[in-house]
Design a protein around this motif. Structure first.
Motif, short mmCIF file in Angstrom:
data_model
loop_
_atom_site.label_atom_id
_atom_site.label_comp_id
_atom_site.label_asym_id
_atom_site.label_seq_id
_atom_site.Cartn_x
_atom_site.Cartn_y
_atom_site.Cartn_z
N CYS A 203 0.83 -1.20 0.00
CA CYS A 203 0.00 0.00 0.00
C CYS A 203 0.86 1.26 0.00
O CYS A 203 0.50 2.28 -0.59
CB CYS A 203 -0.93 -0.01 1.21
SG CYS A 203 -1.87 1.51 1.51
N ASP A 261 -8.41 2.92 -2.66
CA ASP A 261 -8.99 4.24 -2.45
C ASP A 261 -8.78 4.63 -0.98
O ASP A 261 -8.23 3.86 -0.18
CB ASP A 261 -10.46 4.25 -2.82
CG ASP A 261 -11.26 3.16 -2.12
OD1 ASP A 261 -10.79 2.62 -1.09
OD2 ASP A 261 -12.37 2.82 -2.59
N HIS A 262 -9.22 5.83 -0.63
CA HIS A 262 -8.96 6.32 0.73
C HIS A 262 -9.59 5.42 1.78
O HIS A 262 -8.96 5.11 2.81
CB HIS A 262 -9.48 7.75 0.88
CG HIS A 262 -9.24 8.33 2.24
ND1 HIS A 262 -7.98 8.67 2.71
CD2 HIS A 262 -10.10 8.59 3.28
CE1 HIS A 262 -8.07 9.14 3.94
NE2 HIS A 262 -9.34 9.10 4.32
N ALA A 263 -10.84 5.01 1.57
CA ALA A 263 -11.54 4.18 2.56
C ALA A 263 -10.81 2.86 2.79
O ALA A 263 -10.67 2.39 3.93
CB ALA A 263 -12.98 3.92 2.12
N THR A 264 -10.31 2.24 1.70
CA THR A 264 -9.59 0.97 1.83
C THR A 264 -8.26 1.17 2.54
O THR A 264 -7.85 0.34 3.36
CB THR A 264 -9.37 0.34 0.45
OG1 THR A 264 -10.63 0.15 -0.19
CG2 THR A 264 -8.67 -1.01 0.57
N ARG A 265 -7.58 2.27 2.25
CA ARG A 265 -6.31 2.55 2.93
C ARG A 265 -6.52 2.75 4.43
O ARG A 265 -5.73 2.26 5.25
CB ARG A 265 -5.66 3.79 2.32
CG ARG A 265 -5.13 3.57 0.90
CD ARG A 265 -4.59 4.87 0.30
NE ARG A 265 -4.14 4.67 -1.07
CZ ARG A 265 -2.92 4.28 -1.41
NH1 ARG A 265 -2.01 4.07 -0.47
NH2 ARG A 265 -2.60 4.12 -2.68
N VAL A 266 -7.59 3.47 4.78
CA VAL A 266 -7.88 3.67 6.20
C VAL A 266 -8.17 2.33 6.87
O VAL A 266 -7.64 2.03 7.96
CB VAL A 266 -9.09 4.62 6.37
CG1 VAL A 266 -9.57 4.62 7.82
CG2 VAL A 266 -8.71 6.03 5.94
N LEU A 267 -8.99 1.49 6.23
CA LEU A 267 -9.31 0.18 6.80
C LEU A 267 -8.05 -0.66 6.95
O LEU A 267 -7.86 -1.34 7.98
CB LEU A 267 -10.33 -0.53 5.90
CG LEU A 267 -10.70 -1.97 6.32
CD1 LEU A 267 -11.32 -2.00 7.71
CD2 LEU A 267 -11.64 -2.60 5.29
N GLU A 270 -6.13 0.48 9.91
CA GLU A 270 -6.82 0.09 11.14
C GLU A 270 -6.54 -1.37 11.47
O GLU A 270 -6.22 -1.72 12.61
CB GLU A 270 -8.32 0.32 11.01
CG GLU A 270 -8.74 1.77 11.00
CD GLU A 270 -10.23 1.93 10.82
OE1 GLU A 270 -10.90 0.93 10.45
OE2 GLU A 270 -10.74 3.05 11.03
#
Length: 296
Positions: A203, A261-267, A270
């Motif tokens: 990532c 995308d941003h949401a997947t990177r955040v997940l 986490e």
């Protein structure tokens, strides 16, 4: 140990074995504390106990179907004695494991039982503390970071109950740190941690998408660098990623993977934080990653 806790806890209930019938007979409106002796805890009841560390989970546990009235919320404090011969991997979740085994070459001291007057005095002190500080506990914004996600949550919950005593809060985190380090040590060589860490490393390379095959290749490279002969298949790695909460999707003819995308990177960050993968790839790719700083 359970009898000692009974002397200090709020509405304590001692249970020998954990069954659906026993749970159904408890007066949950009293907000009890369950003290359970159950060396043969089933996976189903372990899931129930783990989920009930938070409010709002209702369970239909009767064999003949749900009762006509709404089932109770099983949220309450619980201590479970699981015996001395524990499995390598516990079926419990959201728990703090404390070894109660007798230290070698230390004789057991058989203390006299506490008198009813002493027990009542202890319980009244705890109740008085609760009544005086409940508002401050509910409104507390105290949080803990730097431990595993489970221990962060436990330390935060316990720390919020400590009012106007920063030194005690610091000592609490210090006491829980070895438990966190033990969890990380258990996970360090697991395929789940390898897969999540490899995904995090890829990532950070500026990719717009990453395939499960690429993650598998990175996992196997790490295995080879460690001198391990075992190599994993994309199916095995994909299954571990799914178990970790990272569900891949079909990315055309190339196979399954993740759009970064941003949401997947955040997940992903986490999940990596929960697995203790912070600093997995401390190189030029992630030195300035804001998400790494956020989930450090």
């Amino acid at each position: 140990m359970l009898r000692t806790l009974r002397a200090t806890c709020y509405h304590p209930i001692l249970l020998v074995g954990l069954t659906s019938a026993a749970l159904d007979s408890i007066r949950w409106q009293l907000n009890p504390t369950l003290l359970i002796n159950e060396p043969a805890l089933s996976a189903r009841l372990a899931t129930l106990m783990g989920s009930s560390t938070g409010r709002g989970y209702l369970a239909c546990i009767k064999a003949d179907g749900c009762p006509t009235s709404p089932p109770p919320d099983y949220f309450c404090p619980k201590a479970i004695y699981l015996g001395e011969d524990l499995p390598a991997k516990s079926v419990l979740h959201n728990y703090l494991h404390i070894s109660a085994s007798r230290a070698p070459e230390v004789e057991s001291q058989h203390a006299a039982p506490l008198s009813a007057e002493t027990r009542k005095s202890i319980q009244n002190q705890l109740l008085g503390y609760r009544l005086e500080n409940l508002s401050a506990v509910v409104q507390s914004d105290f949080t803990v970071s730097g431990l595993t996600s489970e221990l962060n949550a436990i330390a935060t919950a316990l720390g919020r109950c400590i009012v106007d005593a920063p030194d005690l809060r610091a000592e609490l985190v210090s006491l829980l740190t070895p438990f966190s380090e033990h969890q990380l040590a258990e996970r360090r060589d697991s395929l789940g941690m390898l897969a999540v860490g490899a995904a995090l490393s890829l990532c950070h390379q500026g990719k717009v998408q990453v395939l499960v095959g690429e993650i598998t290749a990175e996992v196997n490279r790490i295995q080879k660098d460690r001198g391990e002969r075992l190599q994993y298949s994309p199916e095995k790695v994909g299954h571990k990623l799914k178990r970790a909460g990272l569900l891949s999707r079909r990315l055309g003819a190339a196979g399954n993977g993740f759009l970064l995308d941003h949401a997947t990177r955040v997940l992903l960050h986490e999940v990596a934080a929960a697995y203790g993968c912070g600093g997995w790839a401390d190189d030029e790719h992630n030195l300035h990653c804001p998400l790494c700083e956020q989930y450090k």
